[in-house]
Design an enzyme around this catalytic site. Structure first.
Site, short mmCIF file in Angstrom:
data_model
loop_
_atom_site.label_atom_id
_atom_site.label_comp_id
_atom_site.label_asym_id
_atom_site.label_seq_id
_atom_site.Cartn_x
_atom_site.Cartn_y
_atom_site.Cartn_z
N LYS A 122 3.38 -2.00 -5.57
CA LYS A 122 4.13 -0.77 -5.34
C LYS A 122 4.82 -0.75 -3.98
O LYS A 122 5.99 -0.40 -3.87
CB LYS A 122 3.21 0.45 -5.45
CG LYS A 122 2.59 0.67 -6.81
CD LYS A 122 1.80 1.96 -6.86
CE LYS A 122 0.59 1.97 -5.95
NZ LYS A 122 -0.43 0.96 -6.32
N ASN A 145 3.23 7.07 -1.06
CA ASN A 145 1.98 6.37 -0.79
C ASN A 145 2.20 5.18 0.14
O ASN A 145 1.25 4.62 0.68
CB ASN A 145 1.38 5.89 -2.12
CG ASN A 145 -0.05 5.45 -1.99
OD1 ASN A 145 -0.87 6.18 -1.47
ND2 ASN A 145 -0.35 4.25 -2.44
N HIS A 192 -9.37 1.94 -9.50
CA HIS A 192 -9.77 3.32 -9.16
C HIS A 192 -10.66 3.95 -10.22
O HIS A 192 -10.59 5.16 -10.46
CB HIS A 192 -8.53 4.19 -8.94
CG HIS A 192 -7.69 3.76 -7.78
ND1 HIS A 192 -8.16 3.68 -6.49
CD2 HIS A 192 -6.39 3.36 -7.72
CE1 HIS A 192 -7.20 3.26 -5.68
NE2 HIS A 192 -6.13 3.06 -6.40
#
Length: 443
Positions: A122, A145, A192
């Site tokens: 990302k 982020n 996660h």
């Protein structure tokens, strides 16, 4: 309590995103309450609290915030705050809207948005898109982020600036109406799972990046993603090593609109994973109408990002590589695949309930030793026990670097690629990477 119209918003979590959200609301004339469960003697939190207090925010530290929810009209949630936090549960019980920081910022920023999500790549892809836009002389801001909190851009951008926003699953799960003009999904693998109830929930959070897109928007995804319905109504643009992809890799070239765009060996960053990142970045830029020449130039000249396979030194023939951004198993697999020299790996931290066993074949094939740090050291040692590689538990990064310096020989790579989050020993992966750099440069 009086009319909810006059109650302040409650910002929960006062790290980078929460501070930006609270300040953005104060700049709009709002009365704001900020709360964080962290202790007041935490230096970074104390600094944040001081900054907010100076701006007129009512700040509460070392507090769960559930009592404060009764005073608020809306809860603004930082991405690091789980849905199960008492204050979030209390807010929902009071019927308050719960709005994520990214959603709040998107509502307040009217510029064109490109959102980039996925398990890995990302940051690199978001920054690469920004670089391509700059190569095309287009105004762009990269946030989310990736490091710059999105809410910090509120009120700062000219109307023609495109916002490239790295969007994590934590941010996306807190969205209701978020609808970027262009959205990119890079890949999906388990991550996660300490936060999301299941892998399906994690995937569902990622797919929210497409959910509210309209017919005039663009949705970019891998041609082999294996998800039948991405959701939303945007135009699909696929990338990958198949001829039916709009941006395809074949015959040693990247192709767009049946024309060669660039030779694969001209792409600035090495590794098969970066070919995928480059294709995703190129696909979304070309689909937005950028000229092919500018896109190709951006693919050739991008220098990468800090903390992602960043070579920081070569000392006595030993290469020291900072891959602190690798906070999951998939990222560390990519890092090991990118190394063609013997590796001395530093791994560990907060494990996030991952299965570390997929690392074993590459560790056995490419590593001379693995120095294990942090909370997950024991889990990693058990997962890698059959590799035949030395697996000393050294506790922390300082001891890992010291032992690696003693054992490494010319031609080795000492690779910090933890496969874990940093929060047991560091506030974030950047701090972990900078500590690694400092230890290496100290010699």
């Amino acid at each position: 309590m009086g009319s909810s119209r006059f109650r302040p918003p409650l910002v929960v979590g006062l790290a980078r995103s929460g501070v930006a959200a609270a300040l953005a609301l104060r700049d709009r004339g709002e009365e704001v309450i900020g709360v964080d469960s962290g202790a007041a003697d935490n230096p970074s939190l104390a600094q944040a609290a001081g900054r907010l207090s100076e701006a007129g925010v009512e700040v509460h530290l070392d507090a769960s915030g559930d009592v404060l929810a009764a005073r608020a009209r809306t809860l603004i949630k930082s991405p690091g705050v789980p849905q199960s936090a008492p204050v979030v549960v209390a807010a929902r019980a009071h019927g308050l809207p719960v709005v994520g920081e990214m959603e709040l910022a998107w509502r307040l920023i009217t510029n064109e948005f490109i959102a980039v999500t996925g398990t890995n790549g990302k940051t690199t892809t978001s920054e690469w898109i920004g670089h391509i836009d700059r190569e095309a002389a287009l105004p762009v801001a990269v946030a989310g982020n990736v490091g710059t909190a999105l809410a910090s851009l509120v009120g700062t951008l000219a109307p023609d600036v495109t916002v490239v926003c790295e969007a994590s699953s934590f941010q996306l799960e807190d969205t209701d109406f978020f609808a970027p003009e262009a959205a990119v999904l890079l890949n999906i693998s388990p991550d996660h799972l300490d936060r999301h109830p299941s892998f399906d929930d994690y995937v569902a959070a990622k797919l929210k990046v497409f959910a509210n897109q309209g017919n005039d928007d663009v949705a970019v995804a891998p041609v082999d993603i294996g998800i039948e319905d991405l959701g939303g109504c945007a135009r699909r643009v696929l990338f990958g090593a198949r001829e039916d992809a709009e941006l395809s890799e074949r015959s040693s070239y990247l192709w767009w609109d049946e024309q060669p765009l660039i030779r694969v060996d001209e792409i600035a960053l090495p590794g098969a994973h970066n070919v995928q990142n480059a294709m995703a970045a190129a696909a979304v830029c070309l689909a937005r109408g950028l000229e092919a020449e500018s896109v190709a130039a951006g693919l050739r000249t991008f220098e990468g990002v800090a903390h992602r396979l960043e070579q920081i030194a070569v000392q006595e023939g030993v290469a020291w590589v900072n891959d602190s951004k690798a906070t999951n198993v998939g990222s560390t697999i990519v890092a090991l695949q990118a190394c063609d020299q013997p590796v001395r790996l530093i791994a560990g931290g907060v494990g996030k309930q991952q299965d570390f066993s997929p690392l074993a074949p590459l560790v056995a094939q490419r590593c001379k030793s693995v120095y294990l740090i942090g909370e997950a050291a024991g889990d990693l040692q058990r997962a890698l026990a059959g590799t035949g590689v030395a697996l000393p538990q050294v506790g922390d990064l300082e001891h890992a670097v010291s032992l690696a310096r003693t054992e490494a020989h010319a031609g080795d790579v000492v690779l910090l690629s933890p496969a874990c989050a940093s929060f047991d020993q560091y506030p974030n992966y950047e701090a972990r990477g900078e500590h690694f750099r400092a230890l290496v440069e100290a010699g």
